[in-house]
Structures are given as C-alpha cells and as structure tokens.
Design a protein around this motif. Structure first.
Motif, PDB file in Angstrom:
ATOM      1  N   LEU A  97       0.804  -1.201   0.000  1.00 27.81           N
ATOM      2  CA  LEU A  97       0.000   0.000   0.000  1.00 27.81           C
ATOM      3  C   LEU A  97       0.844   1.260   0.000  1.00 27.81           C
ATOM      4  O   LEU A  97       0.312   2.327  -0.249  1.00 27.81           O
ATOM      5  N   ALA A  98       2.116   1.156   0.302  1.00 32.93           N
ATOM      6  CA  ALA A  98       2.947   2.351   0.285  1.00 32.93           C
ATOM      7  C   ALA A  98       2.976   2.938  -1.126  1.00 32.93           C
ATOM      8  O   ALA A  98       3.074   4.138  -1.304  1.00 32.93           O
ATOM      9  N   PRO A 106       3.390   2.797   8.145  1.00 29.36           N
ATOM     10  CA  PRO A 106       2.450   3.906   7.940  1.00 29.36           C
ATOM     11  C   PRO A 106       3.032   4.991   7.031  1.00 29.36           C
ATOM     12  O   PRO A 106       3.240   6.130   7.442  1.00 29.36           O
ATOM     13  N   SER A 107       3.295   4.629   5.772  1.00 26.74           N
ATOM     14  CA  SER A 107       3.863   5.591   4.831  1.00 26.74           C
ATOM     15  C   SER A 107       3.136   5.492   3.495  1.00 26.74           C
ATOM     16  O   SER A 107       2.339   4.584   3.286  1.00 26.74           O
ATOM     17  N   GLY A 143       3.122  -1.642  12.878  1.00 25.34           N
ATOM     18  CA  GLY A 143       3.338  -1.721  14.316  1.00 25.34           C
ATOM     19  C   GLY A 143       3.399  -3.120  14.890  1.00 25.34           C
ATOM     20  O   GLY A 143       3.680  -3.279  16.077  1.00 25.34           O
ATOM     21  N   LEU A 144       3.119  -4.133  14.090  1.00 25.69           N
ATOM     22  CA  LEU A 144       3.207  -5.515  14.599  1.00 25.69           C
ATOM     23  C   LEU A 144       4.650  -5.991  14.540  1.00 25.69           C
ATOM     24  O   LEU A 144       5.440  -5.530  13.710  1.00 25.69           O
ATOM     25  N   GLN A 157      -3.913   7.369   4.325  1.00 20.61           N
ATOM     26  CA  GLN A 157      -5.149   7.761   3.636  1.00 20.61           C
ATOM     27  C   GLN A 157      -6.093   6.569   3.495  1.00 20.61           C
ATOM     28  O   GLN A 157      -7.296   6.682   3.738  1.00 20.61           O
ATOM     29  N   VAL A 158      -5.551   5.421   3.119  1.00 20.85           N
ATOM     30  CA  VAL A 158      -6.380   4.225   2.956  1.00 20.85           C
ATOM     31  C   VAL A 158      -6.932   3.785   4.307  1.00 20.85           C
ATOM     32  O   VAL A 158      -8.098   3.414   4.425  1.00 20.85           O
ATOM     33  N   ARG A 159      -6.121   3.859   5.337  1.00 20.70           N
ATOM     34  CA  ARG A 159      -6.582   3.498   6.686  1.00 20.70           C
ATOM     35  C   ARG A 159      -7.713   4.429   7.120  1.00 20.70           C
ATOM     36  O   ARG A 159      -8.706   3.980   7.682  1.00 20.70           O
TER      37      ARG A 159
END
Length: 163
Positions: free
Chosen positions: A1-2, A62-63, A20-21, A68-70
C-alpha cells in the motif's frame, strides 16, 4: 500500500493493515494473505497482464498511501482487514475479536464474493454513521423544512480517488 497501483480506484481491494506488529507476525499474516490471494486469483482464472477482479494489498509501515487508505477504511487497530470498493464508494470491514488467520481472511473474502457482507459508506467513521442515524431521528421528530442538510459523511465521500 505504500505505492498502490491505480487499479485500487476501480477494482475491489482487500487491504491488510499490519503496521506496528512484530516482524514475525507481519510475515505470518502476509503469508496468510498471499495464500488467499493466490487461491482467489486461481479461481478467477487470472490472465497474466490483466488486472484481476479483486486485488490484494498489505500495509507494513504507515507511509505512502497507507494513512489515507486506513482513514477511508475507518480501521484503527493492527492487524485489520478491509475490502475497499472505491469506485462504488463502499467498504467492508472485518470486525472480529478473534486472532486473524488464513481461515478468517479466506472466509471474509468468500463472504464478500458471495455478496454476504454489509457495506458501509467509504470515508465515514462509525461516529458519522451514529450521527446520521440521530439526525434522521431528529428530522422525523422535527417539523418539515425546505432546507437540506448535507451530512459530513456525504461531504467526505464526494472525492474518493486515492493519491
């Protein structure tokens, strides 16, 4: 997704959020998603060079387009699984207290393909949906008005193209 491909805007997209996992858990869930993706694409008779009817993404950091998708998916936890239909302005979220595994991913995707999942408006949050229900209830109780009120959920749904 990046770095999502443009087809995320026109083809239903299964998105697995793993930011984060611990790396071992990211690897395990990535393998589960890959297994399900291969099964689905085999059942669809995927042809090389053509975009399949459903595509799969994983977010490890998270980049890029991930935040945005989240936000569009209204998912906050990791791991999280959602199917986005950007073209149809809908999303299908897996709400489960169970530990995510290949069987749960497989079942969720199968339920989507069979039309058994409840769609939510893309870009709204659960709070927006609660507020929309409250507004409807208030409108039913209040005298009729000639003015129309645009809901925050509708305003956010007007532009659904990913950058």
């Amino acid at each position: 997704l990046a770095r999502p491909i443009e087809e995320i805007n026109s083809v239903p997209s299964v998105c697995l959020f793993l930011e984060g996992l611990p790396p071992y858990r990211q690897h395990q869930l990535f393998q589960n998603l890959l297994e399900v993706a291969n099964e689905v694409h085999a059942s669809l008779g995927r042809v090389d060079g053509q975009v399949p009817a459903i595509i799969f993404f994983v977010a490890l950091q998270p980049s890029g387009a991930v935040p945005q998708v989240r936000k569009m998916s209204a998912m906050t936890a990791s791991p999280s699984l959602v199917i986005l239909d950007v073209d149809g302005e809908k999303r299908y979220r897996l709400e489960s207290d169970k530990d995510l595994d290949a069987a749960e991913i497989r079942g969720f995707v199968a339920a989507f393909r069979e039309g058994k999942l409840q769609a939510e408006p893309l870009g709204s949050s659960p709070e927006d949906e609660d507020n929309d229900v409250k507004r409807k209830q208030s409108a039913e109780e209040a005298p009729a008005s000639t003015e129309t009120e645009a809901s925050p959920a509708k305003a956010r749904r007007s532009g659904c193209t990913l950058l």
